[in-house]
Structures are given as structure tokens and as C-alpha cells.
Design an enzyme around this catalytic site. Structure first.
Site, PDB file in Angstrom:
ATOM      1  N   ARG A   1       0.922  -1.245   0.007  1.00 25.48           N
ATOM      2  CA  ARG A   1       0.054   0.120   0.024  1.00 25.48           C
ATOM      3  C   ARG A   1       0.838   1.270   0.049  1.00 25.48           C
ATOM      4  NH1 ARG A   1      -4.897   1.404   4.332  1.00 25.48           N
ATOM      5  NH2 ARG A   1      -3.062   1.183   5.841  1.00 25.48           N
TER       6      ARG A   1
ATOM      7  N   ASP B   1      -3.715   2.900  14.165  1.00 23.06           N
ATOM      8  CA  ASP B   1      -2.857   3.424  13.466  1.00 23.06           C
ATOM      9  C   ASP B   1      -3.651   4.766  13.048  1.00 23.06           C
ATOM     10  OD1 ASP B   1      -5.069   3.092  11.759  1.00 23.06           O
ATOM     11  OD2 ASP B   1      -4.345   1.568  10.435  1.00 23.06           O
TER      12      ASP B   1
END
Length: 571
Positions: free
Chosen positions: A186, A472
Site C-alpha cells: 500500500r 494507526d
């Protein structure tokens, strides 16, 4: 030495000559990050030329897409609501399908995600998951060291040579001899620059640096060792409109053409993690139809985007973040529509993140957490999802069992679960205001999580366990924008029965008290050595700002960029 350029310069006043060490770079490219001979294996002249060519070809398209985001934001702030675009109704109603799924990634029942840290990569690939998504985005602090060491780690992983000597545990980590997870990468979103690399005088787009370096160095080996003739495979974050998917499609076509592989070799799963994008799912798949590997419910960022999209709508206030789950009508509608859209177009519909982590010192609490995970994943597989995400290897066996028991011997449910029952999901379903209450504990938790995450991020860690969940940037963003929204509209904390309204004075007291709690929880020594005070300043500044910053990490990024003089090294 590869990527090494040597010359001599005069030094005043002695005129003594000293060797000049730096990266060998193409014209117009300037690297301001620290020189390292290992990094030079990645930052080769040819690799940087590839990145520079991508930047030069697509920067105008990216700039226009970002301006369109600003225009949409202005419309929403003026009272408009996102919705399906009448101009692309023909795409939504058409009978087209995406290219067939590569056999190597037909089975994606459980995917694990994490940063591109060396031991993490090894453990994730060995975890028993079907896919590991190596993350340059929400789970990674984009420091120069993290980014380029991450590229080195992925190169070694693709080549099968990655290992890690953990001296503290007297243990060497290496890849299993048997099956390992398939690797997806990603890159960062379109909105993030990288100020360590300048091309023609402006910072490179972080996503093009991440994609370009990884693709350039690994496309051939990946197709041979992991992709079965396809690949590499990617996850694409933070898109808001199909025009952004169209840019990615063009980037993929350009990359395939440069190295001479067939169109459609590269495959990518798009995270539907912004509210505007849920109304563009057909259009996004259509733009990427030769390169699509489906869509994913990026549910934490989706909640963040709901608040951000409606920042000027006082009638759309969210309850405590712990109450905004997938059983809320707007979240369930989002998941159901994603499944129907993907399966109609012949690609995977991936479920959301299970953020729980094992509670090692409390077996009863651990089993209760695992039971919640099982129920969540059973809901996903029954709804028609083809796979799902886990934040920790300890969750994989339980999640795999749920999906396997339901799917039996099928690799996925693309052709068996069509979800025609949700064909009439309307804009109102996707925009319904979630039910629930707001509490003082919700305000305190948001404050505590936001500050601790920011402190970890500033010290180089972009994914951190807090209160038995893996946090996160996405979950930290929910904390930030929710506090901002509650402050802006002085909302009543109606779940406590006290009628208290959120004000700057109240928030100031909460911050002071929660900083004290953080210090007690982590210990004075760690607190003093960490960056908790700096993190508190950044986080609270954004929470009380008159205007909402688009992303928490954009402002914080300036605190981690370190420019080195050309040729500098700590070797």
C-alpha cells in the site's frame, strides 16, 4: 559500488581535498535524505529516473484531482450532500465486468496488515494469512529511514532472502519453507508529498515514490515467485473519486509499458474509506477494470471521513467512536453495497479490520475479545465478503476458521453471493446519522488515544497497541475529528446524565488530566524520554483549530523531515 558517485571538492581555508559521497541521480532529481550505501541499492539512477518520469507525466493530473477535492469540500461545507453522480449512471447500470482474478490471489480469506518493518514482514508472511498488505501509509511514520529501509526489506522479501537477527531474544527470523502470504503493497495517498526527494524543484508525490521504487526493483522477481505471471499487487488508499482511480490506472499502464509486460499484469484493491467514494464504487472499478483486484471496506477511515465530510453540518454529530460499528445502518449499507458492486463486476469484496490484539495477561478478557472478532467476521462472511483483515497474527486462526466453515471449499464468494436483495440501497441509507450517545469517557478516550498515537508516530512508529486495540493513523483521526466536531458545536455529553457541554475549558482540563494518566500508565521514565508533550501540543492544536485540518499527519510531517547536506552520511 552501485549508486555511488565520487569526486573531489576544495575546502577552505586549507584547500585539502576530501571525497564527496552522494547518490548518482538523473537530471532534475534532488535527494535531501541522508546518504547511506545500503539506501543506494534502492535509490539507483535508473530507479529514480523511473520515479521522475511518473512524477512529470502525472503531476498535472494529480494537482487537478486535489483541486476537485477542495471544490467538493466547499460544496459539502455549504450544505450539499454527497451522492451518486447522474452523469455516470450509464457506468452503474452497464453490464461490464473487470478482468478475471489472477489465480495466485483467488483465495484471500484472511489478510494481515502492518508496516514495512523487517521483523513484521517476516512474521506477517509466515502468519498463515493468505495475504500480507505491507503498508507505507497509515501504519508507517514516513521518515526517510522507515521509507527506504522498508523498500530494502520488501526487495529482500520478494527475493526470498529476508532475515532478521533479534539479538535481544537471541533469535533469527526467516521465511518459512512452505506457503507464505501473498504480498500486496500500500503506497501513500495522492495528497501526501515526500519532502526528502525533489523533482524539478518540487517534492515528489509520496505514492509515486513508494510505487515507483517498489515496482522498479521487484516486478520481475514478484511475477516469478509470487504472482504466477501476474503482479505486483497493490492496495490503493484514500481516494474520493473515480478520476483518482483513472490516474492510478494510467500509472499502471505506463509502468507495464516501460518494462514490457502485458496490460493488466498489475492488480490493485481499492480501499473504500472515504464517504464520497462509496458513491463512486462502480466508477472506480470501471476505471481500473483491467487492473482491479476488488474493493475493501476501510471502515475506520470511513468513519473519520463521515465526520470530516459533514464538518459543517451540526445535525450530523456522531456518538462515541466505540458505538459506531458495522451494525449501524449507514455502515451496514456501505458494506452491503460494496459486496453487491464487487460481485456484480467479478472481483473480491474484502471486509474490514479486526483491530483487537491478544490480551496475554487476562485469558477471560482475551476470550471475550476473540468472541467479538468471531461474531464480526461471521457477519462479514454471511453478508458475502470474500475475505477480511486482521491486525495481529493471533487473530488469524479464529478468523480463518469462521470463513472456512462458511465458504467450505470455495476460494471466494464472487459468483455465489450476488446480494440482489440490496440493489435498492439509496443515498439516504448511506448517509443515515448513526445512533448513540456521547460521554465524558468517550472524550477522554479520544484524547488519550490521539496523544499517545501522535507520540509514537513522532518517534517513528506508525502502528501502536493501545488498550487492547491496534491503533494507526485512521483510528487516531477519528479521535481528532470527533473532538474537533464536539468542540465546534459545544455538544452535550448526553450519555452521562449530567448535561455537560464540551468547551475549550473542559477540553483543556481533560487534556491535563489525561496527560497525567498517560504518564502513570507508561511510567515517568518513558514519558520523559518520549515525545508526549510535543504530541499533546500538535494534537490539541488541531482539535481547537477554527478550521479542520484535512489530515492529522500532514501538519505533523514537518516535525519528522530532516534534510541532510548533499553527500552527508553518518557512516
Amino acid at each position: 559500488m552501485v549508486g555511488f558517485e565520487s569526486s573531489f571538492v576544495e575546502t577552505a581555508p586549507s584547500k585539502e581535498r576530501r571525497p564527496f559521497v552522494g547518490y548518482d541521480l538523473p537530471e532534475g532529481v534532488d535527494i535531501r535524505g541522508r546518504y547511506d550505501a545500503e539506501f543506494a541499492r534502492i535509490l539507483t539512477k535508473d530507479a529514480m529516473q523511473f520515479v521522475a518520469d511518473l512524477q512529470r507525466e502525472f503531476r498535472g493530473h494529480i494537482r487537478y484531482a486535489m483541486e476537485c477535492r477542495k471544490d467538493a469540500k466547499m460544496r459539502y461545507n455549504s450544505g450539499a450532500l454527497p451522492g451518486f453522480d447522474p452523469a455516470t449512471k450509464y457506468v452503474r447500470e452497464g453490464e461490464w465486468v473487470c478482468s478475471p482474478t489472477p489465480p495466485a490471489v483467488a483465495d484471500r480469506r484472511v489478510e494481515i496488515t502492518g508496516p514495512v518493518e523487517r521483523k513484521m514482514i517476516i512474521n506477517a508472511l509466515n502468519s498463515g494469512a493468505k495475504v500480507f498488505m505491507a503498508d507505507f501509509e497509515d501504519a508507517l511514520t514516513p521518515s526517510w529511514e522507515n521509507l527506504i529501509r522498508g523498500q530494502l526489506n520488501l526487495k529482500d522479501a520478494v527475493n526470498g532472502t529476508i532475515s532478521f537477527n533479534d539479538k535481544a531474544r537471541n533469535r533469527v527470523y526467516k521465511l518459512n519453507d512452505g506457503n507464505i502470504a501473498k504480498l500486496f503493497v500500500r503506497p501513500r495517498g495522492w495528497h501526501l508529498p515526500d519532502s526528502h526527494v525533489f523533482i524539478d524543484g518540487e517534492p515528489v508525490k509520496g505514492c509515486l515514490l513508494d510505487f515507483g521504487l517498489y515496482f522498479f526493483h521487484n516486478w520481475s522477481a514478484f511475477r516469478r515467485t509470487q504472482g504466477g505471471g501476474f503482479g505486483p499487487f497493490f492496495y490503493l488508499p484514500k481516494m474520493e473519486h473515480s478520476r483518482e482511480a483513472k490516474i492510478w490506472n494510467s500509472v499502471f499502464e505506463r509502468a507495464e509499458k516501460v518494462v514490457g509486460i502485458a496490460k493488466g499484469s498489475i492488480r490493485a484493491t481499492v480501499l473504500i474509506e472515504t464517504l464520497p467514494a462509496v458513491f463512486q464504487m462502480d466508477e472506480i472499478l470501471y476505471e481500473l477494470r483491467d487492473h482491479s483486484a476488488g474493493l475493501n471496506c476501510g471502515r475506520w477511515d470511513y468513519i473519520f471521513s463521515y465526520i470530516k465530510t459533514f464538518q459543517a453540518h451540526p445535525d450530523r454529530l456522531l456518538p462515541d467512536r466505540v458505538q459506531v460499528g458495522m451494525t449501524q445502518h449507514f455502515m451496514r449499507s456501505y458494506s452491503d453495497l460494496l459486496i453487491r458492486t464487487c460481485h456484480r463486476r467479478g472481483v473480491h469484496a474484502m471486509g474490514g479490520m479486526a483491530a483487537q490484539i491478544p490480551i496475554r495477561d487476562d485469558p477471560k478478557a482475551n476470550e471475550a475479545a476473540l468472541d467479538l472478532v468471531r461474531k464480526d467476521k461471521l457477519r462479514e462472511v454471511r453478508a458475502g465478503h470474500d475475505g477480511t483483515w486482521a491486525a495481529h497474527p493471533g487473530l488469524i486462526p479464529a478468523i480463518m476458521e469462521v470463513f472456512t466453515d462458511h465458504m467450505r471449499n470455495k476460494a471466494n464468494q464472487i459468483h455465489s453471493v450476488k446480494r440482489e436483495d440490496v440493489a435498492n440501497i439509496a443515498e439516504t441509507d448511506l448517509l443515515q446519522i448513526p445512533r448513540g450517545v456521547r460521554t465524558m469517557e468517550g472524550l477522554r478516550l479520544n484524547t488519550r488515544v490521539g496523544i499517545q498515537y501522535m507520540a509514537a508516530w513522532l518517534t517513528g512508529t506508525g502502528s501502536v497497541p493501545l488498550y487492547n486495540l491496534m491503533e494507526d493513523a485512521a483510528t487516531a483521526e477519528i479521535s481528532r475529528v470527533q473532538i474537533w466536531q464536539w468542540l465546534k458545536y459545544e455538544v452535550e455529553l448526553d450519555g452521562d446524565g449530567l448535561g455537560v457541554r464540551v468547551s475549550r475549558d473542559l477540553f483543556g482540563r481533560v487534556v491535563e488530566e489525561e496527560m497525567g494518566r498517560i504518564e502513570r500508565e507508561v511510567g515517568r521514565d518513558k514519558f520523559n524520554k518520549g515525545m508526549y508533550v510535543e504530541a499533546c501540543k500538535i494534537f490539541t492544536k488541531q482539535c481547537i483549530s477554527p478550521t479542520l485540518d484535512d489530515f492529522l499527519t500532514l501538519d505533523a510531517y514537518n516535525h519528522i523531515v530532516i534534510h541532510h547536506p548533499i553527500g552527508s552520511s553518518n557512516l
